[in-house]
Each structure stands twice: as C-alpha cells, then as structure tokens.
Design a protein around this motif. Structure first.
Motif, PDB file in Angstrom:
ATOM      1  N   SER A 221       0.894  -1.200   0.017  1.00 11.49           N
ATOM      2  CA  SER A 221      -0.186   0.175  -0.038  1.00 11.49           C
ATOM      3  C   SER A 221       0.864   1.224  -0.097  1.00 11.49           C
ATOM      4  O   SER A 221       1.794   1.502   0.838  1.00 11.49           O
ATOM      5  N   GLU A 222       0.551   2.143  -0.879  1.00 12.64           N
ATOM      6  CA  GLU A 222       1.293   3.496  -0.811  1.00 12.64           C
ATOM      7  C   GLU A 222       1.242   4.225   0.456  1.00 12.64           C
ATOM      8  O   GLU A 222       2.143   4.944   0.646  1.00 12.64           O
ATOM      9  N   VAL A 223       0.257   4.237   0.880  1.00 11.77           N
ATOM     10  CA  VAL A 223      -0.386   4.948   2.346  1.00 11.77           C
ATOM     11  C   VAL A 223      -0.533   4.003   3.308  1.00 11.77           C
ATOM     12  O   VAL A 223      -0.503   2.751   3.252  1.00 11.77           O
ATOM     13  N   ASN A 224      -0.093   4.608   4.501  1.00  8.20           N
ATOM     14  CA  ASN A 224      -0.320   3.416   5.740  1.00  8.20           C
ATOM     15  C   ASN A 224      -1.823   3.556   6.121  1.00  8.20           C
ATOM     16  O   ASN A 224      -2.274   4.388   6.513  1.00  8.20           O
ATOM     17  N   LYS A 225      -2.357   2.167   5.833  1.00  9.71           N
ATOM     18  CA  LYS A 225      -3.665   1.810   6.253  1.00  9.71           C
ATOM     19  C   LYS A 225      -3.904   1.108   7.606  1.00  9.71           C
ATOM     20  O   LYS A 225      -4.801   1.099   8.204  1.00  9.71           O
ATOM     21  N   GLY A 226      -2.702   0.874   8.273  1.00 13.05           N
ATOM     22  CA  GLY A 226      -2.884   0.651   9.511  1.00 13.05           C
ATOM     23  C   GLY A 226      -2.613  -0.958   9.688  1.00 13.05           C
ATOM     24  O   GLY A 226      -2.972  -1.666   8.805  1.00 13.05           O
ATOM     25  N   VAL A 227      -2.541  -1.121  10.925  1.00 10.15           N
ATOM     26  CA  VAL A 227      -2.374  -2.805  11.040  1.00 10.15           C
ATOM     27  C   VAL A 227      -3.543  -3.437  11.117  1.00 10.15           C
ATOM     28  O   VAL A 227      -3.498  -4.720  10.618  1.00 10.15           O
ATOM     29  N   CYS A 228      -4.844  -3.053  11.552  1.00 14.88           N
ATOM     30  CA  CYS A 228      -5.931  -3.832  11.132  1.00 14.88           C
ATOM     31  C   CYS A 228      -6.386  -4.105   9.773  1.00 14.88           C
ATOM     32  O   CYS A 228      -6.637  -5.353   9.521  1.00 14.88           O
ATOM     33  N   VAL A 229      -6.228  -3.123   8.678  1.00 14.82           N
ATOM     34  CA  VAL A 229      -6.315  -3.289   7.414  1.00 14.82           C
ATOM     35  C   VAL A 229      -5.495  -4.433   6.792  1.00 14.82           C
ATOM     36  O   VAL A 229      -5.448  -5.325   6.306  1.00 14.82           O
ATOM     37  N   ALA A 230      -4.062  -4.190   7.342  1.00 10.97           N
ATOM     38  CA  ALA A 230      -2.840  -5.044   7.191  1.00 10.97           C
ATOM     39  C   ALA A 230      -3.182  -6.401   7.354  1.00 10.97           C
ATOM     40  O   ALA A 230      -3.123  -7.570   6.443  1.00 10.97           O
ATOM     41  N   PHE A 231      -3.674  -6.823   8.641  1.00  8.95           N
ATOM     42  CA  PHE A 231      -4.044  -8.229   9.001  1.00  8.95           C
ATOM     43  C   PHE A 231      -5.141  -8.711   8.172  1.00  8.95           C
ATOM     44  O   PHE A 231      -5.270  -9.830   7.624  1.00  8.95           O
ATOM     45  N   ASN A 232      -6.250  -8.027   7.944  1.00  9.04           N
ATOM     46  CA  ASN A 232      -7.312  -8.324   7.402  1.00  9.04           C
ATOM     47  C   ASN A 232      -7.266  -8.735   5.830  1.00  9.04           C
ATOM     48  O   ASN A 232      -7.666  -9.702   5.181  1.00  9.04           O
ATOM     49  N   GLU A 233      -6.495  -8.089   5.058  1.00 10.32           N
ATOM     50  CA  GLU A 233      -6.104  -8.052   3.735  1.00 10.32           C
ATOM     51  C   GLU A 233      -5.096  -9.303   3.589  1.00 10.32           C
ATOM     52  O   GLU A 233      -5.484 -10.041   2.574  1.00 10.32           O
ATOM     53  N   ALA A 234      -3.980  -9.496   4.214  1.00 11.73           N
ATOM     54  CA  ALA A 234      -3.114 -10.289   4.361  1.00 11.73           C
ATOM     55  C   ALA A 234      -3.674 -11.881   4.439  1.00 11.73           C
ATOM     56  O   ALA A 234      -3.132 -12.784   3.942  1.00 11.73           O
ATOM     57  N   VAL A 235      -4.558 -11.826   5.467  1.00 11.53           N
ATOM     58  CA  VAL A 235      -5.173 -13.252   5.619  1.00 11.53           C
ATOM     59  C   VAL A 235      -6.001 -13.875   4.622  1.00 11.53           C
ATOM     60  O   VAL A 235      -6.066 -14.731   4.380  1.00 11.53           O
ATOM     61  N   LYS A 236      -6.634 -12.653   3.585  1.00 11.44           N
ATOM     62  CA  LYS A 236      -7.253 -13.260   2.573  1.00 11.44           C
ATOM     63  C   LYS A 236      -6.528 -14.035   1.510  1.00 11.44           C
ATOM     64  O   LYS A 236      -6.915 -14.960   0.837  1.00 11.44           O
ATOM     65  N   ILE A 237      -5.138 -13.805   1.418  1.00  8.87           N
ATOM     66  CA  ILE A 237      -4.358 -14.583   0.528  1.00  8.87           C
ATOM     67  C   ILE A 237      -3.617 -15.911   1.233  1.00  8.87           C
ATOM     68  O   ILE A 237      -2.782 -16.414   0.792  1.00  8.87           O
ATOM     69  N   ALA A 238      -3.907 -15.905   2.466  1.00 10.10           N
ATOM     70  CA  ALA A 238      -3.142 -17.100   3.423  1.00 10.10           C
ATOM     71  C   ALA A 238      -3.533 -18.387   2.811  1.00 10.10           C
ATOM     72  O   ALA A 238      -4.713 -18.491   2.534  1.00 10.10           O
ATOM     73  N   SER A 239      -2.629 -19.226   2.807  1.00  7.98           N
ATOM     74  CA  SER A 239      -3.124 -20.670   2.083  1.00  7.98           C
ATOM     75  C   SER A 239      -3.323 -21.680   3.118  1.00  7.98           C
ATOM     76  O   SER A 239      -3.520 -22.798   2.739  1.00  7.98           O
ATOM     77  N   ASN A 240      -2.542 -21.411   4.437  1.00  8.85           N
ATOM     78  CA  ASN A 240      -2.917 -22.375   5.531  1.00  8.85           C
ATOM     79  C   ASN A 240      -4.056 -22.078   6.538  1.00  8.85           C
ATOM     80  O   ASN A 240      -4.830 -20.941   6.507  1.00  8.85           O
ATOM     81  N   LYS A 241      -4.605 -23.215   6.890  1.00  5.13           N
ATOM     82  CA  LYS A 241      -5.736 -22.980   7.871  1.00  5.13           C
ATOM     83  C   LYS A 241      -5.413 -22.278   9.134  1.00  5.13           C
ATOM     84  O   LYS A 241      -6.363 -21.699   9.715  1.00  5.13           O
ATOM     85  N   HIS A 242      -4.292 -22.380   9.592  1.00  5.60           N
ATOM     86  CA  HIS A 242      -3.955 -21.661  10.943  1.00  5.60           C
ATOM     87  C   HIS A 242      -3.120 -20.442  10.432  1.00  5.60           C
ATOM     88  O   HIS A 242      -2.313 -20.449   9.786  1.00  5.60           O
ATOM     89  N   VAL A 243      -3.404 -19.317  11.127  1.00  4.26           N
ATOM     90  CA  VAL A 243      -2.815 -17.998  10.767  1.00  4.26           C
ATOM     91  C   VAL A 243      -2.047 -17.421  12.177  1.00  4.26           C
ATOM     92  O   VAL A 243      -2.956 -17.708  13.324  1.00  4.26           O
ATOM     93  N   VAL A 244      -1.114 -16.968  12.340  1.00  2.00           N
ATOM     94  CA  VAL A 244      -0.321 -16.312  13.301  1.00  2.00           C
ATOM     95  C   VAL A 244      -0.201 -14.715  12.783  1.00  2.00           C
ATOM     96  O   VAL A 244       0.256 -14.393  11.716  1.00  2.00           O
ATOM     97  N   LEU A 245      -0.835 -14.184  13.793  1.00  2.00           N
ATOM     98  CA  LEU A 245      -0.502 -12.495  13.725  1.00  2.00           C
ATOM     99  C   LEU A 245       0.853 -12.215  14.365  1.00  2.00           C
ATOM    100  O   LEU A 245       0.801 -12.399  15.552  1.00  2.00           O
ATOM    101  N   GLY A 246       1.705 -11.255  13.526  1.00  2.00           N
ATOM    102  CA  GLY A 246       2.784 -11.022  14.131  1.00  2.00           C
ATOM    103  C   GLY A 246       2.829  -9.422  13.812  1.00  2.00           C
ATOM    104  O   GLY A 246       2.137  -8.625  13.195  1.00  2.00           O
ATOM    105  N   HIS A 247       4.200  -8.950  13.843  1.00  2.00           N
ATOM    106  CA  HIS A 247       4.656  -7.542  13.768  1.00  2.00           C
ATOM    107  C   HIS A 247       6.116  -7.514  13.852  1.00  2.00           C
ATOM    108  O   HIS A 247       6.761  -8.273  14.426  1.00  2.00           O
ATOM    109  N   ASP A 248       6.574  -6.629  13.028  1.00  3.76           N
ATOM    110  CA  ASP A 248       8.083  -6.656  12.649  1.00  3.76           C
ATOM    111  C   ASP A 248       8.775  -6.244  13.845  1.00  3.76           C
ATOM    112  O   ASP A 248      10.246  -6.458  13.678  1.00  3.76           O
ATOM    113  N   ASP A 249       8.488  -5.789  14.796  1.00  6.24           N
ATOM    114  CA  ASP A 249       9.021  -5.282  16.075  1.00  6.24           C
ATOM    115  C   ASP A 249       8.572  -6.108  17.331  1.00  6.24           C
ATOM    116  O   ASP A 249       8.707  -5.555  18.674  1.00  6.24           O
ATOM    117  N   MET A 250       8.184  -7.068  17.101  1.00  8.82           N
ATOM    118  CA  MET A 250       7.757  -7.969  18.247  1.00  8.82           C
ATOM    119  C   MET A 250       8.765  -8.875  18.757  1.00  8.82           C
ATOM    120  O   MET A 250       9.564  -9.620  17.876  1.00  8.82           O
TER     121      MET A 250
END
Length: 86
Positions: A57-86
């Motif tokens: 995304s060219e603009v910062n849409k925030g973490v909630c949008v990021a998680f929701n959009e990325a999970v749509k393309i996940a190919s596994n049944k189980h999803v882990v939400l992380g962050h780059d500074d965790m």
C-alpha cells in the motif's frame, strides 16, 4: 504449518531481524505474508529481491487493514498474527 502475517511500516531493519528469528527458531517452512505500509525505507525492494509474498500500500492503512487483507491470501488453515518489532 502456519501462515504468518506481518505488517510493516518503514521498519526494514527490524523486519530483517524478525524474518531471521522466524527462520532460526522454527524447523518448519511457514508461509510468511507481509503487508507493506508505504515502504519508503527500501522494504518494497527487499521483498521483491527476496521473492517474499507481500501486499503493498502506498499509504499507511494501519495494522487492522494489513491483517485483514493479508489473511485473505493465506493458504494455510492456521494463521499467526505478528509484527516486525515483536
């Protein structure tokens, strides 16, 4: 295996540490999906160079949008939400 969703916002150096930590501490080949908010620090080029799965995304849409959009393309049944500074 898991699909690991990692949003990032101009945080390339921490993102590299996060990726290395996942690879070092798991014996499995998890699917890692990145959501890049802006990526003005070289993150987008890093993703392309290393053939990672990502959404950009060219603009910062925030973490909630990021998680929701990325999970749509996940190919596994189980999803882990992380962050780059965790």
């Amino acid at each position: 295996m898991f699909s690991i969703i990692i949003p990032t916002f101009n945080n390339l150096e921490y993102l590299k540490i996060c990726i290395n930590s996942i690879k070092k501490n798991s014996k499995f080949e998890h699917e890692i999906i990145f959501y890049i908010n802006e990526g003005k620090d070289g993150t987008l080029n890093f993703m392309k160079k290393n053939n990672f799965i990502y959404i950009y995304s060219e603009v910062n849409k925030g973490v909630c949008v990021a998680f929701n959009e990325a999970v749509k393309i996940a190919s596994n049944k189980h999803v882990v939400l992380g962050h780059d500074d965790m």
